[in-house]
Motif scaffolding. Structure first.
Motif, PDB file in Angstrom:
ATOM      1  N   GLY A  20       0.788  -1.214   0.000  1.00 29.65           N
ATOM      2  CA  GLY A  20       0.000   0.000   0.000  1.00 29.65           C
ATOM      3  C   GLY A  20       0.826   1.271   0.000  1.00 29.65           C
ATOM      4  N   SER A  22      -0.431   3.675   1.483  1.00 24.94           N
ATOM      5  CA  SER A  22      -0.812   4.121   2.823  1.00 24.94           C
ATOM      6  C   SER A  22      -0.110   3.234   3.841  1.00 24.94           C
ATOM      7  CB  SER A  22      -2.330   4.012   3.020  1.00 24.94           C
ATOM      8  OG  SER A  22      -3.024   4.853   2.115  1.00 24.94           O
ATOM      9  N   GLY A  24      -1.540   2.158   6.697  1.00 28.99           N
ATOM     10  CA  GLY A  24      -2.453   1.322   7.451  1.00 28.99           C
ATOM     11  C   GLY A  24      -2.611   1.825   8.874  1.00 28.99           C
ATOM     12  N   GLY A 117      -2.187  -4.100   1.640  1.00 29.02           N
ATOM     13  CA  GLY A 117      -2.449  -2.996   0.732  1.00 29.02           C
ATOM     14  C   GLY A 117      -3.906  -3.004   0.331  1.00 29.02           C
ATOM     15  N   GLY A 118      -4.263  -2.140  -0.620  1.00 26.22           N
ATOM     16  CA  GLY A 118      -5.647  -2.011  -1.040  1.00 26.22           C
ATOM     17  C   GLY A 118      -5.908  -2.594  -2.410  1.00 26.22           C
ATOM     18  N   TYR A 119      -6.749  -1.945  -3.187  1.00 33.44           N
ATOM     19  CA  TYR A 119      -7.155  -2.453  -4.492  1.00 33.44           C
ATOM     20  C   TYR A 119      -5.957  -2.697  -5.413  1.00 33.44           C
ATOM     21  CZ  TYR A 119     -12.065  -1.203  -3.526  1.00 33.44           C
ATOM     22  OH  TYR A 119     -13.345  -1.117  -3.009  1.00 33.44           O
ATOM     23  N   THR A 121      -2.782  -3.246  -4.714  1.00 33.53           N
ATOM     24  CA  THR A 121      -1.980  -4.374  -4.258  1.00 33.53           C
ATOM     25  C   THR A 121      -2.654  -5.700  -4.604  1.00 33.53           C
ATOM     26  OG1 THR A 121      -1.081  -3.060  -2.433  1.00 33.53           O
ATOM     27  CG2 THR A 121      -0.910  -5.463  -2.244  1.00 33.53           C
ATOM     28  N   TYR A 149      -4.070 -10.202   8.101  1.00 35.15           N
ATOM     29  CA  TYR A 149      -4.678  -9.244   7.173  1.00 35.15           C
ATOM     30  C   TYR A 149      -5.317  -9.938   5.974  1.00 35.15           C
ATOM     31  CZ  TYR A 149      -5.175  -5.307   3.961  1.00 35.15           C
ATOM     32  OH  TYR A 149      -5.677  -4.384   3.082  1.00 35.15           O
ATOM     33  N   TYR A 150      -4.677 -10.992   5.474  1.00 38.33           N
ATOM     34  CA  TYR A 150      -5.175 -11.659   4.272  1.00 38.33           C
ATOM     35  C   TYR A 150      -5.995 -12.922   4.571  1.00 38.33           C
ATOM     36  CZ  TYR A 150      -2.480  -8.631   1.157  1.00 38.33           C
ATOM     37  OH  TYR A 150      -2.005  -7.550   0.455  1.00 38.33           O
TER      38      TYR A 150
END
Length: 220
Positions: A20, A22, A24, A117-119, A121, A149-150
Motif C-alpha cells: 500500500g 498508505s 495502514g 495494501g488495497g485495491y 496491491t 490481514y489476508y
C-alpha cells in the motif's frame, strides 16, 4: 562469512514487492514493511517496487536503500510528482502506463511478495498468481499475512477451490507466512506448480505480443 554463504545460495537477485501507498492503521503493518526490507538486505536481495515514498511502499524501499541494497522504483510519468507519491529512493524507471509498470516490475524480478495494501496491491498480486496459473511465469509468489490481514482472501480462495473454480493443486501456486523471515524462506524452497495441459508461455513472448498489439492501436 555467514552472509556470503547465504547470498551465494539464494535463488533470487531481485524481489518485487507489492504494498500500500498508505501505512495502514496498525503499527504492525509498518513494522512488517521495515522487517521485510531488512530481510531482503540480509539475504543480499535487491528490491523492485512501484516507486514513491509514501506508506508501506516508502518504508520497505527506505529499509532496503538504507541497508545498502539496490532499489528500483518503476513509476508511470503521470504519477511522478512528489505531491502524489512522495520521493523515490534509489533508481527510478519512468514508464508510460500502469500496464507497462507491472510488466517492467515483473520482468526485473525473480519473485513476488505482497504486503498489506488495497485495491492496487490486490490487483497486482492476483495478476501474477493468474500468470503463474497460465504458465506465463514460474516465479514464486508470497503473501505476507501480517496479523491475519489476508485471512479473508485465503478463505475466499479456499472457497473457490471447494466450489470448483480453482483446482486443488493450484491453491499452492503461492505461499504465505505471518513474518518476513519465514515467507522468504518459503519462497526459497518453492517448487513451481503448473498444469501440464496449459501451454508453457514465455514472458518475452507475452511482451512481444502486447507491444505489437499496442503499436497497432497507435497506428489506427
Amino acid at each position: 562469512m555467514e552472509e556470503k554463504t547465504m547470498a551465494k545460495n539464494s535463488k533470487f537477485k531481485r524481489v518485487c514487492v507489492f504494498c500500500g501507498s498508505s501505512s495502514g492503521k496498525r503499527k504492525s503493518y509498518q513494522e512488517a514493511a521495515i522487517q521485510l526490507g531488512q530481510e531482503l538486505v540480509a539475504r543480499k536481495m535487491d528490491l523492485v517496487y512501484g516507486g514513491g515514498g509514501l506508506g508501506l511502499m516508502g518504508l520497505v524501499s527506505e529499509a532496503v536503500h538504507n541497508g545498502g541494497g539496490h532499489v528500483l522504483g518503476v513509476i508511470p510519468t503521470t504519477l511522478m510528482g512528489k505531491e502524489l507519491t512522495g520521493e523515490t529512493v534509489g533508481e527510478v524507471k519512468a514508464v508510460t502506463s500502469m500496464h507497462q509498470r507491472k510488466a517492467e516490475m515483473a520482468r526485473h524480478s525473480d519473485a513476488f511478495i505482497a504486503l498489506p495494501g488495497g485495491y492496487g496491491t490486490l490487483e497486482e498480486l492476483l495478476e501474477v498468481i493468474a500468470w503463474a496459473q497460465l504458465g506465463i511465469h514460474s516465479k514464486p509468489v508470497g503473501l505476507l499475512n501480517v496479523d491475519g490481514y489476508y485471512n479473508f482472501l485465503l478463505a475466499f480462495i479456499d472457497k473457490a477451490v471447494d466450489d470448483g473454480f480453482i483446482q486443488p493443486f493450484q491453491r499452492h501456486i503461492f505461499v504465505s507466512a505471518p513474518n518476513a523471515k519465514d515467507l522468504v524462506q518459503k519462497l526459497e524452497e518453492y517448487e513451481p506448480v503448473q498444469d501440464e495441459v496449459v501451454a508453457k508461455l514465455s514472458w518475452e513472448k507475452e511482451q512481444v505480443e502486447y507491444h505489437a498489439s499496442h503499436q497497432a492501436e497507435l497506428v489506427r
